[in-house]
Design a protein around this motif. Structure first.
Motif, short mmCIF file in Angstrom:
data_model
loop_
_atom_site.label_atom_id
_atom_site.label_comp_id
_atom_site.label_asym_id
_atom_site.label_seq_id
_atom_site.Cartn_x
_atom_site.Cartn_y
_atom_site.Cartn_z
N THR A 1 0.08 -0.92 1.60
CA THR A 1 -0.22 -1.45 2.92
C THR A 1 0.22 -2.91 3.00
O THR A 1 -0.19 -3.72 2.17
CB THR A 1 -1.71 -1.36 3.24
OG1 THR A 1 -2.15 0.00 3.16
CG2 THR A 1 -1.99 -1.87 4.66
N GLY B 1 2.90 -7.36 14.22
CA GLY B 1 2.13 -6.45 13.39
C GLY B 1 2.71 -5.06 13.22
O GLY B 1 2.08 -4.20 12.60
N SER C 1 0.34 -6.45 5.21
CA SER C 1 -0.39 -7.15 6.26
C SER C 1 0.02 -8.61 6.25
O SER C 1 0.60 -9.09 5.27
CB SER C 1 -1.90 -7.00 6.05
OG SER C 1 -2.29 -7.53 4.80
N THR D 1 4.78 -2.30 11.47
CA THR D 1 5.13 -2.14 10.07
C THR D 1 6.17 -1.06 9.85
O THR D 1 6.33 -0.14 10.66
CB THR D 1 3.88 -1.79 9.25
OG1 THR D 1 3.29 -0.59 9.76
CG2 THR D 1 2.86 -2.92 9.30
#
Length: 120
Positions: free
Chosen positions: A68, A55, A70, A57
């Motif tokens: 964003t 996770g 994800s 970034t």
């Protein structure tokens, strides 16, 4: 055979939003880093954002605070939420994943690309 399929591109007005999706299918052992890249006409492909399996970034300066990234490891999917879009965001957006497939070393796999056009 590993395949990446993007969706969600289209035409949007400046200031608008789009959400890109990418799903990985086929036979593979592990998906490591996933990311989005883009290529505008006459320009080289450039990084937009990446995300590790844990996770973490990383964003290009142009995407910071507006985009964003994800992912869902179980669904083998990665998304890019793009807000406050600008005409200079117009490009073909490519999904990328660093994957270990059976019988081969880990390597980069790419989707076919999805067009994003920001224009009034």
């Amino acid at each position: 055979q590993v395949q990446l399929v993007e969706s969600g591109g289209g035409l949007v007005q400046p200031g608008g939003s789009l959400r890109l999706s990418c799903v990985v299918s086929g036979s593979f052992l592990s998906i490591y880093v996933m990311g989005w890249y883009r290529q505008a006409p006459g320009k080289q492909r450039e990084l937009v954002a990446t995300i590790t399996s844990a996770g973490s970034t990383n964003y290009a300066d142009s995407a910071q605070d507006r985009f964003t990234i994800s992912r869902n490891n179980a669904m083998k999917m990665v998304w890019l939420q793009m807000n406050s879009l600008k005409p200079e965001d117009t490009a073909v957006y490519y999904c990328n994943a660093y994957i270990r497939a059976p019988g081969s070393r880990p390597g980069d796999y790419w989707g076919q690309g999805t067009q994003v056009t920001v224009s009034s």
